[in-house]
Design an enzyme around this catalytic site. Structure first.
Site, PDB file in Angstrom:
ATOM      1  N   ASP A 154       0.861  -1.177   0.000  1.00 30.04           N
ATOM      2  CA  ASP A 154       0.000   0.000   0.000  1.00 30.04           C
ATOM      3  C   ASP A 154       0.904   1.236   0.000  1.00 30.04           C
ATOM      4  OD1 ASP A 154      -2.164   1.652  -0.094  1.00 30.04           O
ATOM      5  OD2 ASP A 154      -3.216   0.753   1.591  1.00 30.04           O
TER       6      ASP A 154
HETATM    7  C1  NOJ Z   1      -4.024   3.883   0.042  1.00 31.37           C
HETATM    8  C2  NOJ Z   1      -5.215   2.986   0.212  1.00 31.37           C
HETATM    9  O1  NOJ Z   1      -5.147   2.315   1.452  1.00 31.37           O
HETATM   10  C3  NOJ Z   1      -5.340   1.971  -0.912  1.00 31.37           C
HETATM   11  O2  NOJ Z   1      -6.518   1.238  -0.722  1.00 31.37           O
HETATM   12  C4  NOJ Z   1      -5.299   2.654  -2.231  1.00 31.37           C
HETATM   13  O3  NOJ Z   1      -5.529   1.737  -3.260  1.00 31.37           O
HETATM   14  C5  NOJ Z   1      -3.947   3.325  -2.359  1.00 31.37           C
HETATM   15  N1  NOJ Z   1      -3.826   4.336  -1.316  1.00 31.37           N
HETATM   16  C6  NOJ Z   1      -3.741   3.967  -3.730  1.00 31.37           C
HETATM   17  O4  NOJ Z   1      -4.518   5.088  -3.851  1.00 31.37           O
END
Ligand code: NOJ
Length: 757
Positions: free
Chosen positions: A289
């Site tokens: 993430d």
């Molecule tokens: C953080 C989020 O937790 C995740 O779900 C998301 O896909 C990513 N950012 C990318 O934006």
């Protein structure tokens, strides 16, 4: 004979297709081998590096790292993927750099959060889940994929399959609720929708099962917080939707921000190597993430960026999203022997495989067609799909004296609440590619029905100032101008439709709440209006369960309308006027009081579950609130009524290879044609690990005309009774079970059976 031939032919066809598939797979693996033989270590590491684009951000921008010159890195082949680049023009620009200027010209895979639509917004995922309609959910994901693919995107960071029992956690809006069985079915439907049958088709994209694992169990519902769960919850509650995702051949996984039993998911080789790539034999790749690799330092797990990269690579994180640490350290780590070349090769192979499957090596610009983009994105056809999904997602929570549906002619209606006229909030939280203020508002939807007289007053503003995905919202708690006007308008009207709840940006990432009441001054407004006219239909707009006890005690009709997307107001108007008979059921328990949270239907019995009487305190309860929810999981009414009767089991026992048929009569006892989601629950009465008091194991949607009765049946096999036992394996244990049938987790019918060897 005929049957034999059919079977024989289908067997041959199956073997042939299997054979053909294997041959294709071998061909692809050979191509990957040849490409990898040409790649330098730096280029391999490059494939494992993902950069954010140059425009939108969906997380904090890293302060250190080596992305000072993204263009240079693209040219050198040091970037395998980008996120938040969208639109054919922009995607073509970055793709052109790597294809034409990097040595090997390996195309980028372009990721984006296509969560509940791309330009056309469907209901938020929690709302869609309330439909329990797997076909509709799949179609909605397919529509989103079609629009995203037409805009150059090849990969969505969806579905989020995190189970959560905590309405304080803002990201419950992005999931399928609290139940692992429903969550697993919905995970598969969404993945099938995004990926379709052929990933290389120009209207399908790769999906992501996220966040692996435990993110939905953030302590106190505070986003990004610590997670500490035991084996039983991890395997029996958190893992099943991820396992379903693997079964559905999801192409990628994303890990999570949290630590799990002390180890950050990004550096967690138990999760990624042992379980995912080991036990589950997963062949896709894992992306971290946003910045989660660097965050291992802040967690107090890694000493610096280099050791974070080392732990992540060794633990099976294949691609680094926005930590810039692989690109900076991984080559050296391999050269120093701290990460094996085999591990890097394995990661690169997984990434290249998805690119091959997407057809990017045949044509890196295959998703970059301006004409398609113009005709597909936001098309009328897609708007109709969003409307159909929105109608199905609405849940009728309460309808005393059949106040709903409303008469279509001759009545005076007051419409109150700033959310009633809001064209932005219904678009929900993850709507980065939508255009602001483009949803059909409730007011606009109601105005299309011309037979009644409508008068609108906002009452109070919900939000002051900017409404964005990344910034805090300023909720109005002081400005009461407008309440008096709303009260005036409500007087002497036949019905008051009040639209209250949360703003679309009050739930979602980074939007945890400790208070689940109607936000700001809306409760005050509701009570002021009620004082002059109690004939209220409350339309709730929210991204999570709310505590609405006062409304439930006083307001005659309550409609849960979530954030329903682009056609929100049209769907709500159709429901209020009875042109669609509500069929949704809650995928999450609504608490009475935030202090009860986490509150969920599939809880474990305590040793002291009931009141011993005589005013004794020695039982599991609160002194100031009941244990029971306001609305239970699975609850949802219809304008008609259903009755359940004549439960029959085909036998009172089954063995591990056998089956049991559970049947019952469902009757429509009301005046309208309607659809009912009938639900089957079981309870395993004693087991090597204690089991929940009820577990959803199957459901069906049944349509009935007024007065009609249908016999409905489910099949129970040992497979349905499996759980992760104290032997640390998935198995069904012999013993006694209960089976329950009903229109919610409160269930109407009950029987029992035994599982034998
Ligand atoms: C953080 C989020 O937790 C995740 O779900 C998301 O896909 C990513 N950012 C990318 O934006």
């Amino acid at each position: 004979m005929k049957n034999f031939l059919v079977v024989a032919f289908s067997l041959v066809a199956f073997c042939q297709s299997n054979y053909a598939q294997k041959a294709l797979d071998n061909k692809m693996e050979k191509k990957i081998d040849s490409l990898m033989a040409l790649m330098t270590l730096e280029e391999k590491v490059g494939q494992m590096n993902q950069y954010n684009g140059f425009w939108n951000v969906t997380g904090p921008v890293p302060k250190e790292g080596d992305a000072s010159n993204k263009y240079e890195h693209l040219k050198k082949g040091w970037v395998g993927s980008m996120l938040n680049v969208r639109g054919v023009e922009e995607v073509r620009k970055v793709q052109k750099i790597v294809v034409e200027e990097s040595r090997l010209g390996i195309p980028l895979i372009i990721g984006f959060d296509v969560i509940h639509g791309y330009r056309t917004q469907s209901p938020i995922p929690l709302a869609e889940s309330a439909s329990w309609d797997l076909e509709a959910i799949e179609a909605s994901a397919a529509m989103a994929a079609e629009e995203a693919a037409a805009s150059g995107i090849t990969w969505t960071f969806a579905p989020m399959v995190d189970i959560s029992r905590d309405a304080r956690w803002g990201r419950v809006m992005e999931g399928a609720g609290e139940d692992p069985y429903l969550g697993s079915q919905i995970a598969k439907a969404r993945i099938n929708g995004f990926q379709g049958k052929d990933l290389s088709a120009s209207n399908t994209i790769a999906a992501t099962a996220k966040h692996f694992a435990g993110y939905g169990f953030s302590e106190s519902g505070r986003d990004y917080n610590t997670v500490d769960v035991g084996t039983s919850t991890l395997y029996n509650i958190i893992f099943p939707p991820f396992m379903a995702a693997v079964e559905a051949d999801v192409k990628t996984f994303m890990n999570s921000f949290n630590i799990l039993n002390g180890i950050p998911a990004t550096g967690n080789s138990f999760l990624q190597r042992e379980v995912l790539k080991g036990e589950w034999d997963y062949k896709g790749f894992v992306v971290t993430d946003w910045g989660s690799m660097t965050e291992m330092i802040t967690h107090g797990y890694s000493k610096d960026g280099e050791s974070a990269a080392e732990s992540a690579a060794n633990a099976g994180s294949d691609m680094d999203m926005e930590s810039y640490l692989y690109v900076k350290h991984l080559k050296n780590l391999v050269n120093e022997g701290k990460v094996s070349l085999d591990k890097v090769d394995d990661a690169v192979r997984r990434i290249l495989r998805v690119k091959f499957e997407l057809g990017l090596f045949d044509d890196p610009y295959k998703y970059c067609n301006e004409e398609r983009e113009k005709t597909v994105v936001g098309s009328d056809k897609n708007m109709e799909i969003a409307l159909g999904m929105a109608e199905k997602s609405i849940v009728l929570l309460k309808n005393n004296d059949q106040l709903l549906p409303l008469k279509k002619n001759g009545i005076n209606i007051a419409v109150i609440g700033s959310l009633a006229a809001d064209k932005n909030s219904p678009l929900g939280s993850w709507r980065l590619a939508s255009k602001d203020n483009t949803a059909v508002s409730v007011l606009e939807g109601l105005k299309k029905y011309k037979g009644n007289k409508l008068s609108y007053e906002k009452g109070v503003e919900l939000v002051k100032g900017q409404e964005t995905f990344i910034n805090e919202l300023d909720i109005n708690t002081t400005d009461r101008t407008g309440i008096a006007e709303a009260v005036e308008v409500a007087k002497n009207k036949d019905v008051v439709v009040m639209v209250l709840g949360e703003h679309g940006f009050q739930s979602g990432e980074g939007r945890s709440r400790t208070n689940l009441d109607l936000s700001g001054l809306q409760q005050e407004l509701l009570e002021a209006v009620y004082a002059v006219n109690s004939n209220i239909v409350l339309v709730l707009m929210n991204g999570r369960p709310l505590t609405i006890n006062w409304a439930n005690d006083n307001v005659p009709a309550i409609v849960e309308a979530w954030q329903l997307g682009s056609r929100s107001g049209d769907a709500i108007a159709k429901i209020l006027y009875g042109d669609y008979n509500p069929s949704g059921k809650l995928p999450m328990t609504f608490p009475k009081n935030v202090g009860q949270v986490p509150l969920y239907y599939n809880y474990m019995s305590t040793g002291r579950p009931s009141n011993p009487g005589d005013n004794l305190v020695f039982w599991s309860h609160y002194t100031d609130e009941a244990n029971t929810p306001l609305y239970e999981f699975g609850h949802g009414l219809s304008y008609t009524s259903f009755s359940y009767d004549k439960l029959k089991l085909s036998a009172n026992s089954l063995n591990k290879t056998g089956e049991l048929k559970v049947s019952f009569d469902l009757s429509n006892t009301g005046k309208y044609e309607g659809k009912e989601v009938v639900q089957l629950y079981i309870q395993d009465l004693f087991a090597s690990r204690a089991r929940p008091v009820k577990e959803l194991k199957d459901f069906k949607m049944v349509s009935l005309k007024p007065g009609e009765t249908k016999n409905v049946s489910f099949t129970i096999s040992a497979k349905k009774l499996e759980f992760y036992s104290a032997n640390n394996k998935w198995e069904a244990e012999t013993g006694d079970f209960k089976v329950f049938i009903g229109g919610s987790s409160a269930t109407q019918l009950e029987s029992d059976f035994t599982l034998k060897n």
